[in-house]
Design a protein around this motif. Structure first.
Motif, short mmCIF file in Angstrom:
data_model
loop_
_atom_site.label_atom_id
_atom_site.label_comp_id
_atom_site.label_asym_id
_atom_site.label_seq_id
_atom_site.Cartn_x
_atom_site.Cartn_y
_atom_site.Cartn_z
N ILE A 262 13.54 8.14 8.21
CA ILE A 262 12.54 7.17 8.67
C ILE A 262 11.16 7.82 8.67
O ILE A 262 10.94 8.87 9.28
CB ILE A 262 12.90 6.63 10.06
CG1 ILE A 262 14.23 5.88 9.94
CG2 ILE A 262 11.80 5.70 10.58
CD1 ILE A 262 14.68 5.21 11.21
N ASP A 263 10.27 7.17 7.93
CA ASP A 263 8.89 7.64 7.77
C ASP A 263 8.13 7.36 9.06
O ASP A 263 8.02 6.21 9.49
CB ASP A 263 8.27 6.85 6.60
CG ASP A 263 6.93 7.41 6.14
OD1 ASP A 263 6.30 8.18 6.90
OD2 ASP A 263 6.52 7.04 5.02
N VAL A 264 7.60 8.41 9.70
CA VAL A 264 6.78 8.18 10.90
C VAL A 264 5.30 8.54 10.68
O VAL A 264 4.57 8.75 11.64
CB VAL A 264 7.37 8.87 12.17
CG1 VAL A 264 8.75 8.32 12.47
CG2 VAL A 264 7.41 10.39 12.07
N ILE B 116 0.85 -1.21 0.00
CA ILE B 116 0.00 0.00 0.00
C ILE B 116 0.88 1.25 0.00
O ILE B 116 0.62 2.22 -0.71
CB ILE B 116 -0.93 -0.01 1.23
CG1 ILE B 116 -1.92 -1.17 1.14
CG2 ILE B 116 -1.68 1.32 1.37
CD1 ILE B 116 -2.64 -1.48 2.44
N HIS B 117 1.93 1.20 0.79
CA HIS B 117 2.82 2.36 0.95
C HIS B 117 3.49 2.72 -0.38
O HIS B 117 3.53 3.89 -0.78
CB HIS B 117 3.87 2.02 2.02
CG HIS B 117 4.53 3.20 2.66
ND1 HIS B 117 5.38 3.07 3.73
CD2 HIS B 117 4.47 4.53 2.38
CE1 HIS B 117 5.80 4.28 4.08
NE2 HIS B 117 5.28 5.17 3.28
N HIS B 118 4.00 1.70 -1.06
CA HIS B 118 4.71 1.94 -2.32
C HIS B 118 3.74 2.18 -3.49
O HIS B 118 3.82 3.20 -4.18
CB HIS B 118 5.63 0.75 -2.64
CG HIS B 118 6.35 0.87 -3.95
ND1 HIS B 118 5.94 0.18 -5.07
CD2 HIS B 118 7.43 1.60 -4.32
CE1 HIS B 118 6.76 0.48 -6.07
NE2 HIS B 118 7.66 1.32 -5.64
N GLY C 125 5.33 12.91 9.85
CA GLY C 125 6.60 13.49 9.44
C GLY C 125 7.69 12.46 9.32
O GLY C 125 7.41 11.27 9.12
N TRP C 126 8.92 12.92 9.42
CA TRP C 126 10.09 12.08 9.21
C TRP C 126 11.16 12.36 10.26
O TRP C 126 11.27 13.48 10.75
CB TRP C 126 10.70 12.37 7.81
CG TRP C 126 9.83 11.86 6.70
CD1 TRP C 126 8.65 12.40 6.27
CD2 TRP C 126 10.04 10.68 5.91
NE1 TRP C 126 8.13 11.63 5.24
CE2 TRP C 126 8.97 10.58 5.00
CE3 TRP C 126 11.05 9.71 5.87
CZ2 TRP C 126 8.86 9.54 4.07
CZ3 TRP C 126 10.95 8.69 4.94
CH2 TRP C 126 9.87 8.61 4.06
N ALA C 127 11.95 11.34 10.58
CA ALA C 127 13.14 11.51 11.41
C ALA C 127 14.35 11.29 10.51
O ALA C 127 14.34 10.38 9.66
CB ALA C 127 13.14 10.50 12.55
N ASN D 183 11.39 11.77 -0.38
CA ASN D 183 11.54 11.06 0.90
C ASN D 183 11.34 9.56 0.74
O ASN D 183 12.10 8.76 1.28
CB ASN D 183 10.51 11.60 1.91
CG ASN D 183 10.75 13.07 2.24
OD1 ASN D 183 11.78 13.64 1.90
ND2 ASN D 183 9.78 13.69 2.89
N HIS D 184 10.30 9.18 -0.01
CA HIS D 184 10.03 7.74 -0.16
C HIS D 184 11.08 7.06 -1.05
O HIS D 184 11.46 5.93 -0.80
CB HIS D 184 8.61 7.51 -0.67
CG HIS D 184 7.58 7.81 0.37
ND1 HIS D 184 7.10 9.07 0.59
CD2 HIS D 184 6.99 7.02 1.31
CE1 HIS D 184 6.25 9.05 1.61
NE2 HIS D 184 6.16 7.81 2.06
N SER D 185 11.57 7.77 -2.07
CA SER D 185 12.61 7.19 -2.92
C SER D 185 13.83 6.84 -2.08
O SER D 185 14.45 5.79 -2.28
CB SER D 185 12.99 8.17 -4.04
OG SER D 185 11.87 8.44 -4.86
N GLU E 113 1.54 7.48 10.05
CA GLU E 113 0.86 6.24 10.47
C GLU E 113 0.78 5.22 9.34
O GLU E 113 0.82 4.02 9.58
CB GLU E 113 -0.55 6.57 10.99
CG GLU E 113 -0.52 7.14 12.39
CD GLU E 113 -1.89 7.31 13.01
OE1 GLU E 113 -2.91 7.25 12.27
OE2 GLU E 113 -1.95 7.51 14.24
N HIS E 114 0.70 5.67 8.07
CA HIS E 114 0.59 4.71 6.96
C HIS E 114 1.83 3.81 6.86
O HIS E 114 1.79 2.77 6.23
CB HIS E 114 0.29 5.40 5.63
CG HIS E 114 1.38 6.27 5.06
ND1 HIS E 114 1.15 7.52 4.51
CD2 HIS E 114 2.72 6.07 4.94
CE1 HIS E 114 2.29 8.03 4.08
NE2 HIS E 114 3.26 7.18 4.34
N ALA E 115 2.94 4.22 7.51
CA ALA E 115 4.18 3.42 7.45
C ALA E 115 4.17 2.25 8.42
O ALA E 115 4.97 1.33 8.28
CB ALA E 115 5.39 4.32 7.74
MN MN Z 1 5.11 7.24 3.74
#
Ligand code: MN
Length: 203
Positions: free
Chosen positions: A164-166, A26-28, A126-128, A76-78, A168-170
């Motif tokens: 790191i994706d934080v 789902i994420h990708h 967000g992201w860390a 970010n996802h790439s 909720e979908h991750a």
């Molecule tokens: Mn994501």
């Protein structure tokens, strides 16, 4: 030149049991694809339509919220897919990166705790990040939504070497509300060889 969804460098179930196959698919195939499609739509007729993703990030203050959100989402996802790999396959940071981590944070465990804390305390989505800053030093920070440290509006500017994706979908299907558990488990699937390459290129 439109942006395209990059293929994952492994199968959807390759990160089991740390990240489940349904979350990865789902994420990708839905979330990341939507960022790519919406970025292309937002850039239609824009004079920056041929710019690289890095150049878009560096000039993001000149763009619409749609370019910021979806361009950030694409960048970010790439990176995120590249810095993950199946559990137990990574041999850890390169000697060069390990030395910088020890000098800056004291130990790899201390770095992991710092990144996990940055992700756990990010309110909402967000992201860390682990970044190389303008002085070539390692630093940890977090950004909201799909922002990142490459953006010219970033409060913590730098070159990301691990993100790191934080959102909720991750993690929600497997970890529900327990974001800290996800942030502890994800170290099992970090591709330190790729992070080390990113570090060497950022220097
Ligand atoms: Mn994501």
């Amino acid at each position: 030149m439109a942006f395209t969804l990059p293929a994952l460098p492994y199968a959807y179930d390759a990160l089991e049991p740390i990240i489940d196959a349904a979350t990865m698919e789902i994420h990708h195939s839905r979330h990341h694809k939507a960022y790519v499609d919406n970025l292309n739509k937002a850039l239609e007729g824009n004079e920056a339509a041929d710019a690289s993703i890095e150049s878009l990030m560096a000039n993001i203050s000149k763009h619409s919220p749609a370019v910021r959100n979806n361009g950030g989402g694409h960048y970010n996802h790439s990176m995120f897919w590249q810095i993950l790999m199946p559990s137990g396959k990574s041999e850890g940071p390169s000697a060069q990166l390990a030395e910088a981590i020890n000098n800056t944070f004291g130990s790899l465990d201390a770095l992991k705790e710092k990144i996990a804390a940055a992700g756990a305390t990010r309110f909402g989505s967000g992201w860390a990040w682990l970044c190389v800053d303008a002085n070539k030093a390692l630093c940890v920070c977090s950004t909201p939504n799909q922002d990142n440290p490459l953006m010219d509006i970033a409060e913590c500017p730098g070159t990301p070497i691990l993100g790191i994706d934080v959102w909720e979908h991750a993690y929600y299907l497997k970890y529900q509300n327990k974001r800290p558990d996800y942030l502890t488990a994800i170290w099992n699937v970090i591709n330190w060889e790729q992070v080390s390459k990113n570090y060497a290129s950022a220097l």
